[in-house]
Design an enzyme around this catalytic site. Structure first.
Site: not given
Ligand SMILES: NC(=O)c1ccc[n+]([C@@H]2O[C@H](COP(=O)([O-])OP(=O)(O)OC[C@H]3O[C@@H](n4cnc5c(N)ncnc54)[C@H](O)[C@@H]3O)[C@@H](O)[C@H]2O)c1
Ligand SMILES: O=C(O)[C@H]1O[C@H](OP(=O)(O)OP(=O)(O)OC[C@H]2O[C@@H](n3ccc(=O)[nH]c3=O)[C@H](O)[C@@H]2O)[C@H](O)[C@@H](O)[C@@H]1O
Length: 313
Positions: A143-144, A147, A185, A188, A208
């Site tokens: 993922y990291d 992107k 998180v 969840n 954090t």
């Molecule tokens: N929500 C966050 O905290 C967060 C943080 C940083 C970046 N992003 C980025 O924002 C975007 C949306 O994230 P989200 O939180 O809404 O996630 P999400 O999982 O809810 O949405 C992602 C969508 O992409 C679709 N998808 C996945 N792989 C695909 C593929 N190969 N072809 C077509 N569709 C595909 C999934 O079915 C889903 O609808 C992602 O690119 C994610 O990396 C989200």
């Molecule tokens: O904002 C971002 O850039 C990224 O943030 C998240 O990644 P992450 O921060 O790891 O998201 P979570 O899985 O929600 O975890 C956040 C924190 O909560 C903790 N966590 C998670 C789930 C849980 O049940 N309990 C819990 O303590 C994890 O250890 C972590 O420290 C998203 O999943 C990524 O898609 C996104 O790109």
């Protein structure tokens, strides 16, 4: 209510819709529904200016568009670690295909990159100039690093082919209609507290994150798309919380008797994260309006409905 060319009444877009305040009035959603669901789109189905295509972005897409919001990617750690090779392919081949589309039709393209490009950051808060501290071979790397390559592709297409690009670095975003079992998180903790389960705080609990409400994020993405700069630009809410503080906030909101336990974490979990949003404020005139204290109840109310939990104690 307006009227379309063929006389069908057209519902006005809701406030959070990209259609509002935009001259681009038709939307084509492309999704393979790996982690997304059609349920979230049902209110738009049948709208004359709305279309869904089930499609995987790792394959070529042929459509005619002016703007491409490239969001497709598994985003929850449990989803992207489930099939890491597919996650990398989505980031690399998916972004290449979307850039190819942008080049062919002359569209502007926005990539939703992530704060994960900063890895386990050694600079805090994180400004866009920070190059990050990322493990290239760990379980999060699909993922990291995916992107990071996607960002590189965006800028190479921009320099080499003069494609109009925008890159947003999104920090943890949450809100109603997230997949209840998404695994991130906020969803969840809310789902666990509502179901009467113990909240799983991954060790140490002092790590954090900064949580941004979804409508703020949508507004930021549209402002970036229509704004004057390529980015990368951080979009997020600078309010910073430990996971233990988040568990306490959810407990206070949902059930004073809710409990949490410390459970094992997975490798390379960033210890701290908070966006420096100076650029977004100064260049886009954007900053988030909804605090965590305001956003959590909105999400909890919608989760309650989907879990069919009534307020009667
Ligand atoms: N929500 C966050 O905290 C967060 C943080 C940083 C970046 N992003 C980025 O924002 C975007 C949306 O994230 P989200 O939180 O809404 O996630 P999400 O999982 O809810 O949405 C992602 C969508 O992409 C679709 N998808 C996945 N792989 C695909 C593929 N190969 N072809 C077509 N569709 C595909 C999934 O079915 C889903 O609808 C992602 O690119 C994610 O990396 C989200
Ligand atoms: O904002 C971002 O850039 C990224 O943030 C998240 O990644 P992450 O921060 O790891 O998201 P979570 O899985 O929600 O975890 C956040 C924190 O909560 C903790 N966590 C998670 C789930 C849980 O049940 N309990 C819990 O303590 C994890 O250890 C972590 O420290 C998203 O999943 C990524 O898609 C996104 O790109």
């Amino acid at each position: 209510m307006g009227e379309s060319a063929n006389g069908t009444p057209v519902r006005p877009p809701p406030p959070e819709s990209p259609l509002r305040n935009s001259k681009y009035s038709k939307v084509i959603v492309v999704d393979n529904f790996f982690s997304g669901t059609k349920d979230n789109l049902k209110r738009w189905m049948g709208h004359p200016h709305f279309e869904i295509i089930r499609h995987d972005v790792t394959e070529t897409l042929l459509v005619e568009v002016d703007r491409i919001y490239h969001l497709a990617c598994p985003a929850s750690p449990i989803f992207y670690k489930h099939n890491p090779v597919k996650t990398i392919k989505t980031n690399v081949m998916g972004t290449l295909n979307m850039l190819g589309l942008a080049k062919r039709v002359g569209a502007r393209i926005l990539l939703t990159s992530t704060s994960e490009v900063y890895g386990d950051p050694l600079v805090h808060p994180q400004p866009e100039e920070y190059w990050g501290n990322v493990n290239p071979i760990g379980v999060r790397s699909c993922y990291d690093e995916g992107k990071r390559v996607a960002e590189t592709l965006m800028f190479d297409y921009h320099r080499q082919h003069n494609i109009s690009i925008r890159v947003a670095r999104i920090f943890n975003t949450y809100g109603p209609r997230m997949n209840i079992d998404d695994g991130r998180v906020v969803s969840n903790f809310i789902a666990q507290a509502l179901r009467g389960e113990t909240m799983t705080v991954q060790a140490p609990g002092t790590q954090t994150r900064s949580f941004c409400y979804v409508s703020d994020m949508v507004e930021g993405l549209i402002k970036l798309m229509e704004g004057p700069v390529t980015g990368p630009i951080n979009l997020g809410n600078p309010g910073e919380f430990t996971m233990l503080e988040l568990a306490q906030a959810v407990q206070k909101l949902i059930k004073p008797s809710a409990r949490w336990e410390i459970v094992d974490n997975t490798p390379d979990d960033p210890r701290q994260r908070k966006p420096d949003i100076t650029k977004a404020k100064e260049i886009l005139g954007w900053e988030p309006k909804i605090s965590l204290a305001e956003g959590l109840p909105l999400m909890a109310a919608e989760f309650k409905q989907r879990l069919e939990i009534s307020d009667k104690k």
